[in-house]
Design a protein around this motif. Structure first.
Motif, PDB file in Angstrom:
ATOM      1  N   VAL A  68       0.849  -1.186   0.000  1.00 27.42           N
ATOM      2  CA  VAL A  68       0.000   0.000   0.000  1.00 27.42           C
ATOM      3  C   VAL A  68       0.888   1.241   0.000  1.00 27.42           C
ATOM      4  CG1 VAL A  68      -1.761   1.298   1.284  1.00 27.42           C
ATOM      5  CG2 VAL A  68      -1.832  -1.202   1.238  1.00 27.42           C
ATOM      6  N   ARG A  69       0.504   2.209  -0.796  1.00 29.99           N
ATOM      7  CA  ARG A  69       1.208   3.499  -0.847  1.00 29.99           C
ATOM      8  C   ARG A  69       0.244   4.577  -0.380  1.00 29.99           C
ATOM      9  NH1 ARG A  69       0.949   7.540  -5.531  1.00 29.99           N
ATOM     10  NH2 ARG A  69       2.314   9.167  -4.797  1.00 29.99           N
ATOM     11  N   LEU A  70       0.702   5.406   0.528  1.00 32.40           N
ATOM     12  CA  LEU A  70      -0.068   6.561   0.986  1.00 32.40           C
ATOM     13  C   LEU A  70       0.666   7.819   0.535  1.00 32.40           C
ATOM     14  CD1 LEU A  70      -0.769   5.546   4.700  1.00 32.40           C
ATOM     15  CD2 LEU A  70      -2.203   5.098   2.702  1.00 32.40           C
ATOM     16  N   ASP A  75       3.204  19.230   7.823  1.00 25.29           N
ATOM     17  CA  ASP A  75       3.520  20.644   8.008  1.00 25.29           C
ATOM     18  C   ASP A  75       4.956  20.797   8.494  1.00 25.29           C
ATOM     19  OD1 ASP A  75       0.975  21.455   7.298  1.00 25.29           O
ATOM     20  OD2 ASP A  75       0.214  21.290   9.351  1.00 25.29           O
ATOM     21  N   TYR A  76       5.707  21.653   7.818  1.00 25.81           N
ATOM     22  CA  TYR A  76       7.085  21.966   8.196  1.00 25.81           C
ATOM     23  C   TYR A  76       7.175  23.481   8.426  1.00 25.81           C
ATOM     24  CZ  TYR A  76       8.936  17.358   7.087  1.00 25.81           C
ATOM     25  OH  TYR A  76       9.215  16.015   7.082  1.00 25.81           O
ATOM     26  N   GLY A  77       6.550  23.964   9.464  1.00 21.15           N
ATOM     27  CA  GLY A  77       6.570  25.396   9.758  1.00 21.15           C
ATOM     28  C   GLY A  77       5.760  26.185   8.750  1.00 21.15           C
ATOM     29  N   MET A  78       6.451  26.886   7.867  1.00 17.30           N
ATOM     30  CA  MET A  78       5.788  27.757   6.903  1.00 17.30           C
ATOM     31  C   MET A  78       5.352  27.029   5.626  1.00 17.30           C
ATOM     32  SD  MET A  78       5.408  30.468   8.208  1.00 17.30           S
ATOM     33  CE  MET A  78       5.838  32.124   8.506  1.00 17.30           C
ATOM     34  N   ASP A  79       5.801  25.804   5.399  1.00 17.12           N
ATOM     35  CA  ASP A  79       5.390  25.095   4.177  1.00 17.12           C
ATOM     36  C   ASP A  79       4.863  23.697   4.504  1.00 17.12           C
ATOM     37  OD1 ASP A  79       7.778  23.912   4.839  1.00 17.12           O
ATOM     38  OD2 ASP A  79       8.528  23.802   2.800  1.00 17.12           O
ATOM     39  N   THR A  80       4.139  23.168   3.538  1.00 16.66           N
ATOM     40  CA  THR A  80       3.597  21.814   3.644  1.00 16.66           C
ATOM     41  C   THR A  80       4.307  20.952   2.612  1.00 16.66           C
ATOM     42  OG1 THR A  80       1.443  22.676   4.288  1.00 16.66           O
ATOM     43  CG2 THR A  80       1.495  20.431   3.462  1.00 16.66           C
ATOM     44  N   ARG A  81       4.777  19.799   3.062  1.00 12.19           N
ATOM     45  CA  ARG A  81       5.486  18.897   2.153  1.00 12.19           C
ATOM     46  C   ARG A  81       4.670  17.630   1.928  1.00 12.19           C
ATOM     47  NH1 ARG A  81      11.535  19.217   4.677  1.00 12.19           N
ATOM     48  NH2 ARG A  81      11.745  21.481   4.523  1.00 12.19           N
ATOM     49  N   ARG A  82       4.768  17.173   0.719  1.00 10.70           N
ATOM     50  CA  ARG A  82       4.128  15.899   0.361  1.00 10.70           C
ATOM     51  C   ARG A  82       5.185  14.807   0.403  1.00 10.70           C
ATOM     52  NH1 ARG A  82      -0.083  16.412  -4.473  1.00 10.70           N
ATOM     53  NH2 ARG A  82      -1.804  16.642  -3.032  1.00 10.70           N
ATOM     54  N   ALA A  83       4.770  13.639   0.834  1.00  9.12           N
ATOM     55  CA  ALA A  83       5.705  12.506   0.915  1.00  9.12           C
ATOM     56  C   ALA A  83       4.932  11.207   0.679  1.00  9.12           C
ATOM     57  CB  ALA A  83       6.373  12.478   2.274  1.00  9.12           C
ATOM     58  N   ASN A  84       5.680  10.173   0.382  1.00  7.50           N
ATOM     59  CA  ASN A  84       5.102   8.837   0.239  1.00  7.50           C
ATOM     60  C   ASN A  84       5.352   8.054   1.512  1.00  7.50           C
ATOM     61  OD1 ASN A  84       4.137   8.722  -2.520  1.00  7.50           O
ATOM     62  ND2 ASN A  84       6.284   8.933  -3.113  1.00  7.50           N
ATOM     63  N   PHE A  85       4.335   7.360   1.962  1.00  5.30           N
ATOM     64  CA  PHE A  85       4.473   6.406   3.056  1.00  5.30           C
ATOM     65  C   PHE A  85       4.087   5.062   2.445  1.00  5.30           C
ATOM     66  CE2 PHE A  85       3.052   3.957   6.712  1.00  5.30           C
ATOM     67  CZ  PHE A  85       4.033   4.235   7.658  1.00  5.30           C
ATOM     68  N   VAL A  86       5.030   4.128   2.380  1.00  6.58           N
ATOM     69  CA  VAL A  86       4.813   2.881   1.648  1.00  6.58           C
ATOM     70  C   VAL A  86       4.966   1.701   2.601  1.00  6.58           C
ATOM     71  CG1 VAL A  86       5.519   1.513  -0.345  1.00  6.58           C
ATOM     72  CG2 VAL A  86       5.749   3.978  -0.403  1.00  6.58           C
ATOM     73  N   SER A  87       4.013   0.792   2.555  1.00 11.63           N
ATOM     74  CA  SER A  87       4.066  -0.393   3.419  1.00 11.63           C
ATOM     75  C   SER A  87       5.073  -1.401   2.871  1.00 11.63           C
ATOM     76  CB  SER A  87       2.682  -1.056   3.492  1.00 11.63           C
ATOM     77  OG  SER A  87       2.396  -1.728   2.275  1.00 11.63           O
ATOM     78  N   GLY A  88       5.321  -2.422   3.655  1.00 16.23           N
ATOM     79  CA  GLY A  88       6.153  -3.523   3.191  1.00 16.23           C
ATOM     80  C   GLY A  88       5.380  -4.387   2.210  1.00 16.23           C
ATOM     81  N   ILE A  89       6.097  -5.233   1.490  1.00 15.68           N
ATOM     82  CA  ILE A  89       5.474  -6.132   0.518  1.00 15.68           C
ATOM     83  C   ILE A  89       5.038  -7.399   1.237  1.00 15.68           C
ATOM     84  CG2 ILE A  89       5.850  -7.500  -1.563  1.00 15.68           C
ATOM     85  CD1 ILE A  89       7.969  -5.392  -2.364  1.00 15.68           C
ATOM     86  N   GLN A  90       3.791  -7.787   1.023  1.00 18.50           N
ATOM     87  CA  GLN A  90       3.255  -9.018   1.618  1.00 18.50           C
ATOM     88  C   GLN A  90       2.863  -9.964   0.499  1.00 18.50           C
ATOM     89  OE1 GLN A  90      -0.034  -8.125   4.193  1.00 18.50           O
ATOM     90  NE2 GLN A  90       1.044  -6.463   5.220  1.00 18.50           N
ATOM     91  N   ASP A  91       3.061 -11.264   0.733  1.00 21.31           N
ATOM     92  CA  ASP A  91       2.611 -12.223  -0.282  1.00 21.31           C
ATOM     93  C   ASP A  91       1.241 -12.755   0.093  1.00 21.31           C
ATOM     94  OD1 ASP A  91       3.752 -13.564   1.871  1.00 21.31           O
ATOM     95  OD2 ASP A  91       4.307 -15.308   0.676  1.00 21.31           O
ATOM     96  N   ILE A  92       0.420 -12.962  -0.928  1.00 22.08           N
ATOM     97  CA  ILE A  92      -0.936 -13.484  -0.747  1.00 22.08           C
ATOM     98  C   ILE A  92      -1.129 -14.634  -1.729  1.00 22.08           C
ATOM     99  CG2 ILE A  92      -1.960 -11.343   0.105  1.00 22.08           C
ATOM    100  CD1 ILE A  92      -2.959 -10.778  -2.711  1.00 22.08           C
ATOM    101  N   THR A  93      -2.043 -15.544  -1.410  1.00 21.00           N
ATOM    102  CA  THR A  93      -2.299 -16.674  -2.297  1.00 21.00           C
ATOM    103  C   THR A  93      -3.644 -16.580  -2.994  1.00 21.00           C
ATOM    104  OG1 THR A  93      -3.124 -17.947  -0.424  1.00 21.00           O
ATOM    105  CG2 THR A  93      -0.818 -18.288  -1.057  1.00 21.00           C
TER     106      THR A  93
END
Length: 151
Positions: A68-70, A75-93
């Motif tokens: 999953v990617r978020l 907020d960094y004081g006077m500016d707002t930064r965008r970033a990726n928060f990415v989960s680990g890879i899971q295997d499914i069957t």
């Protein structure tokens, strides 16, 4: 004497009829019928092999890989930064149902929101994406595309 001849004639006729019934004519092999029977047996064997192959393939569930990617804002004081928060890879069957997908996304969102970075910088989620890929290599490459910045 007539009676004896008549009895002998009847007896020989009866014996010849009985002997004809006992000896049945043998069937000559018919190449056309034999060929049809051989084709039927071959087709039957192919059909059973195909069924066995499909059952075997179904029994060996294909592994798939999910993460999953978020997309988050902090907020960094006077500016707002965008970033990726990415989960680990899971295997499914098996494929994820909509409920399972929502649960996985909610788990990753709660992990991010409870992180120190999100708490200190008033982090919020602006977008979420779930990726399901066929090989680990594909999943890793896609995940790394969100984590590694090429300059």
């Amino acid at each position: 004497m007539k009676k004896i001849l008549l009895s002998a004639l009847l007896l020989s006729t009866a014996l010849s009829v009985l002997s004809c019934e006992k000896s049945k004519p043998t069937r000559e092999p018919d190449p056309y019928i034999d060929s049809i029977q051989a084709r039927m047996k071959a087709n039957e064997k192919i059909q059973f092999e195909e069924i066995d192959r499909k059952l075997e393939a179904h029994a060996k569930a294909q592994k798939r890989y999910v993460f999953v990617r978020l997309l988050v804002e902090e907020d960094y004081g006077m500016d707002t930064r965008r970033a990726n928060f990415v989960s680990g890879i899971q295997d499914i069957t098996q494929d994820l149902s909509e409920d399972e997908k929502a649960q996985l996304e909610d788990l990753i969102i709660s992990n991010y929101l409870s992180s120190s970075s999100a708490q200190i910088r008033n982090g919020r989620v602006t977008k979420k994406e779930t990726f399901v890929l066929n090989t680990y290599a594909e999943a890793s490459a896609k995940r790394n595309s969100f984590l590694i910045i090429d300059k």
